[in-house]
Motif scaffolding. Structure first.
Motif, short mmCIF file in Angstrom:
data_model
loop_
_atom_site.label_atom_id
_atom_site.label_comp_id
_atom_site.label_asym_id
_atom_site.label_seq_id
_atom_site.Cartn_x
_atom_site.Cartn_y
_atom_site.Cartn_z
N GLU A 38 19.02 -18.20 -8.80
CA GLU A 38 17.78 -18.47 -8.09
C GLU A 38 16.74 -17.38 -8.34
N VAL A 39 17.19 -16.13 -8.35
CA VAL A 39 16.28 -15.02 -8.58
C VAL A 39 15.68 -15.10 -9.98
N ILE A 40 16.50 -15.38 -10.97
CA ILE A 40 16.02 -15.48 -12.35
C ILE A 40 15.02 -16.62 -12.48
N LYS A 41 15.34 -17.76 -11.90
CA LYS A 41 14.40 -18.89 -11.94
C LYS A 41 13.09 -18.55 -11.25
N THR A 42 13.18 -17.86 -10.13
CA THR A 42 11.97 -17.47 -9.40
C THR A 42 11.11 -16.53 -10.23
N CYS A 43 11.73 -15.58 -10.87
CA CYS A 43 10.97 -14.62 -11.68
C CYS A 43 10.34 -15.31 -12.89
N LEU A 44 11.10 -16.15 -13.54
CA LEU A 44 10.58 -16.80 -14.73
C LEU A 44 9.51 -17.83 -14.40
N SER A 45 9.63 -18.48 -13.24
CA SER A 45 8.62 -19.47 -12.87
C SER A 45 7.53 -18.87 -11.99
N ARG A 46 7.78 -17.67 -11.48
CA ARG A 46 6.84 -16.93 -10.63
C ARG A 46 6.50 -17.65 -9.33
N SER A 47 7.41 -18.47 -8.84
CA SER A 47 7.20 -19.10 -7.54
C SER A 47 7.79 -18.21 -6.46
N SER A 48 7.28 -18.35 -5.24
CA SER A 48 7.80 -17.50 -4.16
C SER A 48 7.99 -18.32 -2.89
N GLU A 49 9.19 -18.81 -2.69
CA GLU A 49 9.55 -19.53 -1.48
C GLU A 49 10.77 -18.88 -0.86
N ARG A 50 10.78 -17.58 -0.75
CA ARG A 50 11.91 -16.82 -0.26
C ARG A 50 11.51 -16.04 0.98
N ASP A 51 12.54 -15.56 1.71
CA ASP A 51 12.28 -14.68 2.84
C ASP A 51 12.27 -13.22 2.41
N PHE A 52 12.33 -12.99 1.11
CA PHE A 52 12.18 -11.64 0.56
C PHE A 52 11.36 -11.72 -0.71
N LYS A 53 10.77 -10.59 -1.06
CA LYS A 53 9.93 -10.52 -2.26
C LYS A 53 10.78 -10.07 -3.44
N LEU A 54 10.41 -10.55 -4.60
CA LEU A 54 11.04 -10.09 -5.84
C LEU A 54 10.01 -9.30 -6.61
N LEU A 55 10.29 -8.05 -6.82
CA LEU A 55 9.43 -7.19 -7.62
C LEU A 55 10.16 -6.91 -8.92
N TYR A 56 9.45 -7.02 -10.02
CA TYR A 56 10.11 -6.78 -11.29
C TYR A 56 9.14 -6.22 -12.31
N ARG A 57 9.71 -5.53 -13.27
CA ARG A 57 8.97 -5.03 -14.42
C ARG A 57 9.76 -5.40 -15.66
N GLN A 58 9.03 -5.63 -16.73
CA GLN A 58 9.67 -5.98 -17.99
C GLN A 58 9.55 -4.80 -18.94
N TYR A 59 10.66 -4.43 -19.51
CA TYR A 59 10.72 -3.39 -20.53
C TYR A 59 11.36 -4.02 -21.76
N ALA A 60 10.57 -4.30 -22.77
CA ALA A 60 11.02 -4.99 -23.98
C ALA A 60 11.67 -6.31 -23.58
N ALA A 61 12.94 -6.49 -23.89
CA ALA A 61 13.62 -7.76 -23.60
C ALA A 61 14.39 -7.69 -22.29
N LEU A 62 14.15 -6.67 -21.47
CA LEU A 62 14.91 -6.45 -20.26
C LEU A 62 14.01 -6.52 -19.04
N PHE A 63 14.39 -7.35 -18.07
CA PHE A 63 13.69 -7.42 -16.79
C PHE A 63 14.51 -6.65 -15.77
N ILE A 64 13.84 -5.82 -14.98
CA ILE A 64 14.51 -5.15 -13.87
C ILE A 64 13.90 -5.72 -12.60
N VAL A 65 14.74 -6.36 -11.79
CA VAL A 65 14.30 -7.10 -10.62
C VAL A 65 14.83 -6.40 -9.37
N VAL A 66 13.96 -6.23 -8.39
CA VAL A 66 14.35 -5.62 -7.12
C VAL A 66 13.93 -6.55 -6.00
#
Length: 140
Positions: A38-66
């Protein structure tokens, strides 16, 4: 002090494969895969229907999600992510998906930086000290 929520750190490649999940609160093992998907789908689609926020940064081919709750300081979390990548870069020379075969060492770094979802250490020298000692003893 920043209290990270639910899933403090998740590293994902561009194909959506989890490279490193780090949970600070107990999450049932059966729910790990569902939550990460669910988190990966949310980040890739950039939708936000959660009770928490997803913050992420992309470094080359790597996403770091918090995952954080709504009361957290987003800039502080982004700084934490960047500091984490700088520490990984200092230890592994260049952070990439290929370096993630040393996940035990990445967990040591995270455990030194986070305690129960709270950031406790940001000094690169202090974070890397146990790993450098471990490397020296393994060489001997």
């Amino acid at each position: 002090m920043i209290k990270l929520f639910l899933m403090p750190l998740l590293m994902v490649n561009k194909q959506g494969q989890t490279q490193l999940p780090k949970y600070c609160e107990h999450v049932d093992i059966n729910k790990h895969t569902l939550l990460e998907t669910e988190v990966i789908k949310t980040c890739l689609s950039r939708s936000s229907e959660r009770d928490f926020k997803l913050l992420y940064r992309q470094y080359a081919a790597l996403f770091i999600v918090v995952g954080v709750n709504d009361t957290e300081n987003e800039m502080a979390v982004y700084e934490f992510i960047h500091n984490f990548v700088e520490v990984l870069d200092a230890y592994f020379s260049q952070v990439s998906e290929l370096d993630m075969f040393n996940l035990d060492k990445v967990h040591i770094i995270l455990d030194k930086m986070l305690l129960n979802g709270c950031i406790v250490e940001t000094n690169r020298t202090r974070i890397l000290a146990p790993l450098l000692i471990l490397d020296k003893t393994s060489e001997s």
